[in-house]
Design a protein around this motif. Structure first.
Motif, mmCIF file in Angstrom:
data_model
loop_
_atom_site.group_PDB
_atom_site.id
_atom_site.type_symbol
_atom_site.label_atom_id
_atom_site.label_comp_id
_atom_site.label_asym_id
_atom_site.label_seq_id
_atom_site.Cartn_x
_atom_site.Cartn_y
_atom_site.Cartn_z
ATOM 1 N N LEU A 103 0.600 -1.243 0.201
ATOM 2 C CA LEU A 103 -0.476 0.243 0.059
ATOM 3 C C LEU A 103 0.660 1.425 0.172
ATOM 4 O O LEU A 103 2.092 1.639 0.674
ATOM 5 N N ARG A 104 0.475 2.290 -0.644
ATOM 6 C CA ARG A 104 0.865 3.537 -0.945
ATOM 7 C C ARG A 104 0.333 4.863 -0.801
ATOM 8 O O ARG A 104 -1.257 4.841 -1.126
ATOM 9 N N LEU A 105 1.006 5.426 0.287
ATOM 10 C CA LEU A 105 -0.494 6.338 0.607
ATOM 11 C C LEU A 105 0.501 8.087 0.369
ATOM 12 O O LEU A 105 0.595 9.126 1.286
ATOM 13 N N PRO A 106 0.156 8.351 -0.763
ATOM 14 C CA PRO A 106 1.178 9.521 -1.236
ATOM 15 C C PRO A 106 -0.088 11.449 -0.548
ATOM 16 O O PRO A 106 -1.481 10.772 -1.586
ATOM 17 N N TYR A 107 0.618 11.774 -0.562
ATOM 18 C CA TYR A 107 -0.411 13.422 -0.167
ATOM 19 C C TYR A 107 -1.905 13.048 0.480
ATOM 20 O O TYR A 107 -1.419 12.400 1.377
ATOM 21 N N GLU A 108 -2.527 13.639 -0.425
ATOM 22 C CA GLU A 108 -4.172 13.349 0.139
ATOM 23 C C GLU A 108 -4.263 12.314 0.251
ATOM 24 O O GLU A 108 -5.667 11.780 1.645
ATOM 25 N N LEU A 109 -3.732 10.640 -0.079
ATOM 26 C CA LEU A 109 -4.346 9.911 0.742
ATOM 27 C C LEU A 109 -3.520 9.395 1.889
ATOM 28 O O LEU A 109 -5.089 8.435 1.535
ATOM 29 N N SER A 110 -3.160 9.792 2.490
ATOM 30 C CA SER A 110 -2.768 9.476 3.848
ATOM 31 C C SER A 110 -3.462 9.634 4.975
ATOM 32 O O SER A 110 -4.716 8.873 5.231
ATOM 33 N N ASP A 111 -4.384 11.100 4.737
ATOM 34 C CA ASP A 111 -5.778 11.826 5.320
ATOM 35 C C ASP A 111 -7.067 11.237 5.467
ATOM 36 O O ASP A 111 -7.620 10.427 6.179
ATOM 37 N N LEU A 112 -7.032 10.599 3.922
ATOM 38 C CA LEU A 112 -8.431 9.754 3.648
ATOM 39 C C LEU A 112 -7.911 8.347 4.117
ATOM 40 O O LEU A 112 -9.167 8.390 4.668
ATOM 41 N N PHE A 113 -7.491 7.581 3.734
ATOM 42 C CA PHE A 113 -6.889 5.892 3.836
ATOM 43 C C PHE A 113 -7.262 5.882 5.432
ATOM 44 O O PHE A 113 -8.138 5.098 6.261
ATOM 45 N N SER A 114 -6.828 6.801 6.380
ATOM 46 C CA SER A 114 -6.585 7.071 8.308
ATOM 47 C C SER A 114 -8.503 7.679 8.160
ATOM 48 O O SER A 114 -9.071 6.436 9.286
ATOM 49 N N GLU A 169 -11.054 4.525 10.178
ATOM 50 C CA GLU A 169 -11.556 5.145 11.838
ATOM 51 C C GLU A 169 -13.101 4.641 11.226
ATOM 52 O O GLU A 169 -14.178 4.268 12.594
ATOM 53 N N GLU A 170 -13.145 5.055 10.090
ATOM 54 C CA GLU A 170 -14.842 5.003 10.194
ATOM 55 C C GLU A 170 -15.069 2.785 9.894
ATOM 56 O O GLU A 170 -16.150 2.560 10.860
ATOM 57 N N HIS A 171 -14.403 2.439 9.716
ATOM 58 C CA HIS A 171 -14.916 0.689 8.851
ATOM 59 C C HIS A 171 -13.899 -0.414 10.431
ATOM 60 O O HIS A 171 -14.429 -1.097 10.531
ATOM 61 N N PHE A 172 -12.489 0.197 9.959
ATOM 62 C CA PHE A 172 -11.912 -0.744 11.238
ATOM 63 C C PHE A 172 -11.121 0.250 11.717
ATOM 64 O O PHE A 172 -10.320 0.348 12.746
ATOM 65 N N PRO A 173 -11.933 0.791 13.525
ATOM 66 C CA PRO A 173 -11.497 1.710 14.368
ATOM 67 C C PRO A 173 -10.519 1.145 15.429
ATOM 68 O O PRO A 173 -9.086 1.145 15.257
ATOM 69 N N LEU A 174 -10.580 -0.785 15.600
ATOM 70 C CA LEU A 174 -9.741 -1.196 16.274
ATOM 71 C C LEU A 174 -8.375 -1.592 15.271
ATOM 72 O O LEU A 174 -7.530 -2.112 16.550
ATOM 73 N N LYS A 175 -8.795 -1.490 14.994
ATOM 74 C CA LYS A 175 -7.747 -1.912 13.435
ATOM 75 C C LYS A 175 -6.609 -0.418 13.721
ATOM 76 O O LYS A 175 -5.321 -0.773 12.545
ATOM 77 N N LYS A 176 -6.960 0.102 13.178
ATOM 78 C CA LYS A 176 -6.996 1.520 12.648
ATOM 79 C C LYS A 176 -4.757 1.902 12.990
ATOM 80 O O LYS A 176 -4.311 1.955 12.056
ATOM 81 N N ASP A 177 -4.810 1.641 14.609
ATOM 82 C CA ASP A 177 -3.372 2.314 14.778
ATOM 83 C C ASP A 177 -2.145 1.287 14.569
ATOM 84 O O ASP A 177 -1.282 1.526 14.315
ATOM 85 N N LYS A 178 -2.840 -0.013 14.318
ATOM 86 C CA LYS A 178 -1.547 -1.599 13.988
ATOM 87 C C LYS A 178 -1.649 -1.294 12.464
ATOM 88 O O LYS A 178 -0.172 -1.211 12.623
#
Length: 388
Positions: A286-297, A301-310
């Motif tokens: 997975l690559r998260l350039p530019y705005e994509l990092s915030d979008l994916f985060s 948070e919406e779909h997998f909040p318990l896994k997000k930090d991991k």
């Protein structure tokens, strides 16, 4: 950077400037989109904060219709000089992609036309006009310059996204490629590609075509969240089988690999692809350039909040403490223990499935300008006037 002429008369421009990252109250109410975020692009000069007080009803997710805009390109070919990408020329019949994959590395490209890499990327699709005529001129110039290299379709869009059913842009470009005997590679995750098996199979007989088919997961629940408007995993596997049975070589792309979400599916996806006839497999982290990092985060948070930090923590481990590093030769593979483990597993399953051989080079020797596109001498005309 020149994009040619953009025609936006059908676009409700007021909607472009709505900002913020509005989240639905529950996943059950969610519209079938990868995101509804109106995150601003990195080039935006005006930033607005969404006023939410006393507006709960207004902020509930609504049915967002896809808008189709016209773009008039001067050329369809884009040149690439990145040493870790195995092609120099690419072509994209559309800008944006309605598949809505939340992880798509092409989302930030919408910022170049002052649109959001969030919902705009998947709901405001630019359809490139006069593509056949422009492509013919591109190929003529390419041949005259002595460049016989293959062209990749779909480097920053999916050439077979839903609108292709109506426009047939990609089919027309394929027909032109075949006339010129232009070696072509297609990157897609759409089963719509099987519509063009008649052209693809003829190109395959001359070793002019290869398809890179992306499969991210076999889990229908995860698929519906990750890639809400893309064909289902079953349809993709069926499409791969139809292509290979028609003699069209297919490379399976297990991409992107996301820690704790789909990394455990690596072996099962590759083995299923082998059953369907793939000739090779590749893996991309997975690559998260530019705005994509915030979008994916936000999506996590919406779909997998318990896994997000991991998930984000392990991604940072592969990027030397950052969510993304753009350095060549590591941006798509990562570094560190986790990345090494992924590569070792992938190497092993490829060996087990006899997929560890290097794919054959496409045939570039047949490339030529067809007679119908060569300049013809009209009656009484001299090709070299004044010399005789």
């Amino acid at each position: 950077m020149s994009f040619g002429k953009l025609e936006t008369n059908t676009l409700h421009m007021n909607s472009i400037f709505l900002s913020g990252c509005v989240q639905p109250h529950s996943s059950e109410k969610r519209i079938k989109r990868g995101t509804i975020s109106q995150i601003e692009g990195r080039f935006a000069k005006t930033f607005r904060e969404e006023w939410t007080e006393d507006r709960e009803d207004d902020l509930l997710p609504k049915n967002i219709k896809t808008e189709y805009l016209k773009e008039y390109p001067k050329s369809l070919l884009s040149r690439n000089d990145s040493p870790d990408i195995p092609y120099d020329l690419s072509l994209n019949p559309y800008r944006g992609c309605e598949h809505g994959c939340i992880y798509c590395y092409a989302r930030p490209n919408h910022a170049y036309v002052d649109l959001s890499p969030g919902i705009d990327f998947e709901s405001k699709i630019f359809i490139k006009q006069n593509t056949k005529e422009v492509f013919v001129e591109d190929l003529k110039k390419k041949f005259k310059s002595g460049n016989y290299d293959p062209i990749v379709f779909g480097s920053v869009t999916d050439s077979y996204q839903p609108v292709e059913r109506k426009t047939e842009n990609t089919r027309k470009l394929l027909e032109t490629s075949f006339k010129f005997k232009q070696a072509t590679e297609i990157i897609t995750k759409s089963s719509l590609i099987t519509r063009d098996i008649d052209i693809l199979s003829e190109m395959a007989k001359l070793n002019l075509i290869r398809v890179c088919f992306s499969v991210t997961t076999l889990d229908s629940v995860l698929w519906s969240k990750l890639e809400p408007r893309a064909p289902s995993p079953n349809k993709r596997m069926e499409a791969i089988e139809k292509l290979t049975q028609a003699g069209i070589p297919v490379i399976l792309m297990f991409a992107p690999v996301i820690p704790f979400l789909n990394d455990h599916e690596m072996e099962s996806i590759v083995k299923e692809g082998k059953k369907r006839g793939i000739s090779q497999a590749v893996m991309i982290l997975l690559r998260l350039p530019y705005e994509l990092s915030d979008l994916f985060s936000d999506w996590l948070e919406e779909h997998f909040p318990l896994k997000k930090d991991k998930i984000l923590g392990l991604l940072k481990d592969t990027r030397e403490g950052k969510l993304y590093k753009s350095g060549f030769h590591q941006r798509m593979t990562g570094t560190g223990n986790y990345a090494d483990l992924l590569r070792a597993r992938f190497k092993l399953v490829k060996k087990q499935m006899s997929l560890d051989l290097k794919p054959a080079e496409l045939n570039t020797k047949l490339f030529h300008i067809p007679l119908e596109y060569q300049r013809k001498q009209s009656k009484g005309e001299e090709f070299l006037p004044g010399l005789f």
